[in-house]
Design an enzyme around this catalytic site. Structure first.
Site, PDB file in Angstrom:
ATOM      1  N   LYS A   9       0.822  -1.209   0.000  1.00 56.59           N
ATOM      2  CA  LYS A   9       0.000   0.000   0.000  1.00 56.59           C
ATOM      3  C   LYS A   9       0.868   1.278   0.000  1.00 56.59           C
ATOM      4  O   LYS A   9       2.082   1.208   0.269  1.00 56.59           O
ATOM      5  CB  LYS A   9      -0.932  -0.044   1.220  1.00 56.59           C
ATOM      6  CG  LYS A   9      -1.972  -1.171   1.136  1.00 56.59           C
ATOM      7  CD  LYS A   9      -2.951  -1.121   2.316  1.00 56.59           C
ATOM      8  CE  LYS A   9      -3.999  -2.216   2.190  1.00 56.59           C
ATOM      9  NZ  LYS A   9      -4.990  -2.160   3.306  1.00 56.59           N
ATOM     10  N   TYR A  49     -12.423  -2.030  -4.015  1.00 54.20           N
ATOM     11  CA  TYR A  49     -12.942  -2.205  -2.650  1.00 54.20           C
ATOM     12  C   TYR A  49     -14.472  -2.128  -2.602  1.00 54.20           C
ATOM     13  O   TYR A  49     -15.027  -1.806  -1.554  1.00 54.20           O
ATOM     14  CB  TYR A  49     -12.343  -1.158  -1.715  1.00 54.20           C
ATOM     15  CG  TYR A  49     -10.955  -1.498  -1.188  1.00 54.20           C
ATOM     16  CD1 TYR A  49     -10.736  -2.635  -0.404  1.00 54.20           C
ATOM     17  CD2 TYR A  49      -9.875  -0.677  -1.444  1.00 54.20           C
ATOM     18  CE1 TYR A  49      -9.477  -2.937   0.107  1.00 54.20           C
ATOM     19  CE2 TYR A  49      -8.600  -0.972  -0.935  1.00 54.20           C
ATOM     20  CZ  TYR A  49      -8.420  -2.107  -0.155  1.00 54.20           C
ATOM     21  OH  TYR A  49      -7.170  -2.406   0.354  1.00 54.20           O
ATOM     22  N   ASN A 112      -2.107   0.115   6.775  1.00 53.50           N
ATOM     23  CA  ASN A 112      -1.573  -1.139   7.311  1.00 53.50           C
ATOM     24  C   ASN A 112      -0.689  -1.893   6.313  1.00 53.50           C
ATOM     25  O   ASN A 112      -0.560  -3.106   6.381  1.00 53.50           O
ATOM     26  CB  ASN A 112      -2.706  -2.004   7.865  1.00 53.50           C
ATOM     27  CG  ASN A 112      -3.741  -2.353   6.819  1.00 53.50           C
ATOM     28  OD1 ASN A 112      -3.591  -1.990   5.647  1.00 53.50           O
ATOM     29  ND2 ASN A 112      -4.772  -3.074   7.222  1.00 53.50           N
ATOM     30  N   HIS A 115      -2.165  -5.492   1.440  1.00 57.18           N
ATOM     31  CA  HIS A 115      -3.481  -6.103   1.189  1.00 57.18           C
ATOM     32  C   HIS A 115      -3.277  -7.568   0.844  1.00 57.18           C
ATOM     33  O   HIS A 115      -2.268  -7.926   0.235  1.00 57.18           O
ATOM     34  CB  HIS A 115      -4.176  -5.415   0.001  1.00 57.18           C
ATOM     35  CG  HIS A 115      -5.355  -6.188  -0.509  1.00 57.18           C
ATOM     36  ND1 HIS A 115      -6.594  -6.080   0.072  1.00 57.18           N
ATOM     37  CD2 HIS A 115      -5.465  -7.118  -1.487  1.00 57.18           C
ATOM     38  CE1 HIS A 115      -7.433  -6.919  -0.549  1.00 57.18           C
ATOM     39  NE2 HIS A 115      -6.770  -7.549  -1.497  1.00 57.18           N
ATOM     40  N   GLU A 126      -9.696 -10.110  -7.897  1.00 59.79           N
ATOM     41  CA  GLU A 126      -8.678  -9.077  -7.675  1.00 59.79           C
ATOM     42  C   GLU A 126      -7.514  -9.211  -8.654  1.00 59.79           C
ATOM     43  O   GLU A 126      -6.997  -8.215  -9.160  1.00 59.79           O
ATOM     44  CB  GLU A 126      -8.195  -9.140  -6.225  1.00 59.79           C
ATOM     45  CG  GLU A 126      -9.288  -8.706  -5.247  1.00 59.79           C
ATOM     46  CD  GLU A 126      -8.924  -8.912  -3.782  1.00 59.79           C
ATOM     47  OE1 GLU A 126      -9.783  -8.615  -2.935  1.00 59.79           O
ATOM     48  OE2 GLU A 126      -7.796  -9.363  -3.487  1.00 59.79           O
TER      49      GLU A 126
HETATM   50  P1  ADP Z   1      -8.082  -6.779   5.443  1.00 64.75           P
HETATM   51  O1  ADP Z   1      -7.242  -5.845   4.609  1.00 64.75           O
HETATM   52  O2  ADP Z   1      -7.313  -7.301   6.617  1.00 64.75           O
HETATM   53  O3  ADP Z   1      -8.736  -7.865   4.635  1.00 64.75           O
HETATM   54  P2  ADP Z   1     -10.686  -5.474   5.517  1.00 64.75           P
HETATM   55  O4  ADP Z   1     -10.968  -6.188   4.242  1.00 64.75           O
HETATM   56  O5  ADP Z   1     -11.677  -5.610   6.637  1.00 64.75           O
HETATM   57  O6  ADP Z   1      -9.248  -5.884   6.093  1.00 64.75           O
HETATM   58  O7  ADP Z   1     -10.534  -3.920   5.230  1.00 64.75           O
HETATM   59  C1  ADP Z   1      -9.897  -3.471   4.056  1.00 64.75           C
HETATM   60  C2  ADP Z   1      -8.961  -2.346   4.421  1.00 64.75           C
HETATM   61  O8  ADP Z   1      -9.731  -1.243   4.914  1.00 64.75           O
HETATM   62  C3  ADP Z   1      -7.977  -2.658   5.562  1.00 64.75           C
HETATM   63  O9  ADP Z   1      -6.835  -3.348   5.148  1.00 64.75           O
HETATM   64  C4  ADP Z   1      -7.651  -1.268   6.061  1.00 64.75           C
HETATM   65  O10 ADP Z   1      -6.713  -0.593   5.198  1.00 64.75           O
HETATM   66  C5  ADP Z   1      -9.008  -0.563   5.943  1.00 64.75           C
HETATM   67  N1  ADP Z   1      -9.787  -0.659   7.182  1.00 64.75           N
HETATM   68  C6  ADP Z   1     -10.388  -1.758   7.702  1.00 64.75           C
HETATM   69  N2  ADP Z   1     -11.035  -1.491   8.841  1.00 64.75           N
HETATM   70  C7  ADP Z   1     -10.827  -0.165   9.069  1.00 64.75           C
HETATM   71  C8  ADP Z   1     -11.235   0.747  10.093  1.00 64.75           C
HETATM   72  N3  ADP Z   1     -11.986   0.334  11.131  1.00 64.75           N
HETATM   73  N4  ADP Z   1     -10.834   2.027  10.005  1.00 64.75           N
HETATM   74  C9  ADP Z   1     -10.081   2.460   8.955  1.00 64.75           C
HETATM   75  N5  ADP Z   1      -9.673   1.666   7.941  1.00 64.75           N
HETATM   76  C10 ADP Z   1     -10.035   0.363   7.998  1.00 64.75           C
HETATM   77 MG    MG Z   2     -10.147  -7.699   3.112  1.00 63.47          MG
END
Ligand code: ADP
Ligand code: MG
Length: 137
Positions: A9, A49, A112, A115, A126
């Site tokens: 990212k 997304y 974070n 992805h 994807e």
């Molecule tokens: P993952 O990436 O672990 O699969 P999700 O699919 O739930 O997580 O969410 C997609 C992305 O959205 C996350 O990687 C993160 O960048 C962002 N995200 C998820 N939850 C939150 C939150 N509560 N607040 C802000 N950003 C979030």
């Molecule tokens: Mg996800």
């Protein structure tokens, strides 16, 4: 062999963490089947997304994802989908296990660093969103 889709990212690319993260990819037995750098447009990030479009963080997440260049990857390994999610760690770095990429590199729950696809169906979607079959070697 299973394929998964990964993104380094904007927060990771911006902090010069591409090499450190790819070192973990390769040393954990993943083959990099495809890789490119891209600057996502807002519509591209929103389409990618779309499953999260009703979430409160959707606007901020899609802004963040096009705030700077990313590295798009197709990774191959046995059970690649689960293996890559295990290596990344929990979405929230505060909850991620020791030694995971997100524990070691993530800024916060949004920024974070990486992805990873969460299912075979989403991995196929994807991968095809960003790569043609001819680019996957
Ligand atoms: P993952 O990436 O672990 O699969 P999700 O699919 O739930 O997580 O969410 C997609 C992305 O959205 C996350 O990687 C993160 O960048 C962002 N995200 C998820 N939850 C939150 C939150 N509560 N607040 C802000 N950003 C979030
Ligand atoms: Mg996800």
């Amino acid at each position: 062999m299973e394929r998964t889709f990964a993104i380094l990212k904007p927060d990771a690319v911006e902090r010069n963490l591409i090499g450190k993260i790819l070192e973990r990819v390769e040393s954990n037995g993943f083959k990099i089947a495809a890789m490119k750098k891209a600057l996502l447009t807002k519509p591209q990030a929103e389409g990618f997304y779309y499953v999260h479009k009703e979430r409160p963080f959707f606007g901020s997440l899609t802004e963040f994802m096009c705030s700077g260049p990313v590295i798009l990857l197709v990774l191959e390994k046995e059970n690649a989908i689960t293996a890559w999610r295990d290596l990344m760690g929990a979405t929230n770095p505060e909850e991620a296990d020791e030694g995971t990429i997100r524990k070691d590199f993530a800024v916060n729950i949004e920024k974070n660093s990486t992805h990873g696809s969460d299912s075979a169906e989403n991995a196929a979607f994807e991968i095809s969103y960003f790569f043609s079959e001819l680019e996957i070697l």
